[in-house]
Design a protein around this motif. Structure first.
Motif, short mmCIF file in Angstrom:
data_model
loop_
_atom_site.label_atom_id
_atom_site.label_comp_id
_atom_site.label_asym_id
_atom_site.label_seq_id
_atom_site.Cartn_x
_atom_site.Cartn_y
_atom_site.Cartn_z
N LYS A 69 -55.17 -33.38 56.37
CA LYS A 69 -56.34 -34.25 56.41
C LYS A 69 -57.47 -33.65 55.58
O LYS A 69 -58.18 -34.37 54.87
CB LYS A 69 -56.81 -34.44 57.86
CG LYS A 69 -55.93 -35.38 58.65
CD LYS A 69 -56.43 -35.54 60.08
CE LYS A 69 -55.52 -36.42 60.89
NZ LYS A 69 -55.97 -36.55 62.27
N LYS A 70 -57.64 -32.33 55.66
CA LYS A 70 -58.68 -31.67 54.88
C LYS A 70 -58.38 -31.82 53.39
O LYS A 70 -59.28 -32.10 52.60
CB LYS A 70 -58.74 -30.19 55.26
CG LYS A 70 -59.84 -29.43 54.55
CD LYS A 70 -59.91 -27.99 55.02
CE LYS A 70 -61.00 -27.22 54.30
NZ LYS A 70 -61.06 -25.83 54.74
N LYS A 73 -59.18 -35.26 52.30
CA LYS A 73 -60.63 -35.41 52.15
C LYS A 73 -61.11 -34.84 50.83
O LYS A 73 -62.06 -35.32 50.25
CB LYS A 73 -61.35 -34.74 53.31
CG LYS A 73 -61.27 -35.50 54.61
CD LYS A 73 -62.01 -34.77 55.72
CE LYS A 73 -61.85 -35.47 57.05
NZ LYS A 73 -62.53 -34.75 58.13
#
Length: 192
Positions: A69-70, A73
């Motif tokens: 997810k990071k 992003k």
């Protein structure tokens, strides 16, 4: 010897636009967007390497899903900039200034070349996006063992692994425990 060809006009022997910002000397197209796309593709390839996944499992500090997810992003703004740059490049190249500071529409041959270039860029961006989605999906399908540390609770582990404590019940259930079960330092829990 490898000769680089302009993807817009087809001129052979231009500088390599995959590794630096280049403007085609024949058609004047700014080919720097291709460099950005290559950088994004390289980052996606690096993210999906087995080494990164193995290090994430060994570290145990963050789940693979949280790491993915990071990374998403980080890569999504880059992809957005690349898409925006493609759109701006397409708009700017469709119009060229005339002697009287008015604008004339480019010739139909140039217009077709520009459309082809924009289509090629869009296809590359779609491929990178699919790779990114596939990488995220493959990471979220994995599980690993979490070693309980001093002061851990189901809620704090959920917060560390998922970014919030709301999945504490799920962690307990997956491991055949109740939320009232006492966690001991060194216990191992399966995390998805």
């Amino acid at each position: 010897m490898y000769k680089v060809t302009c993807p817009v006009c087809g001129k052979v022997g231009i500088p390599d636009y995959h590794h630096s910002d280049v403007v085609c000397p024949q058609c004047g197209s700014d080919l720097s967007i291709y460099n950005v796309i290559d950088q994004i593709s390289t980052e996606v390839t690096e993210l999906s390497s087995a080494k990164d996944l193995a290090e994430a499992k060994v570290a145990g500090a963050k789940s693979d899903e949280a790491k993915a997810k990071k990374q998403v992003k980080i890569l999504m703004p880059i992809a957005a900039v690349a898409i925006a740059a493609t759109a701006v490049l397409g708009c700017l190249l469709l119009l060229k200034p005339s002697d009287a500071a008015k604008t004339d529409v480019v010739s139909s041959a140039e217009y077709i070349q520009l459309q082809d270039s924009i289509s090629a860029l869009s296809a590359q961006l779609n491929a990178v996006s699919k790779d990114l989605i596939n990488h995220h999906s493959s990471v979220s399908d994995r599980s690993f063992l979490y070693v309980v540390r001093k002061g851990d609770s189901f809620w704090s582990i959920s917060k560390k692994m998922y970014g919030n404590g709301s999945k504490y019940k799920q962690i307990a259930e997956i491991n055949g425990l109740t939320i009232d079960s006492a966690l001991q330092v060194g216990d191992t829990l399966k995390i998805y």
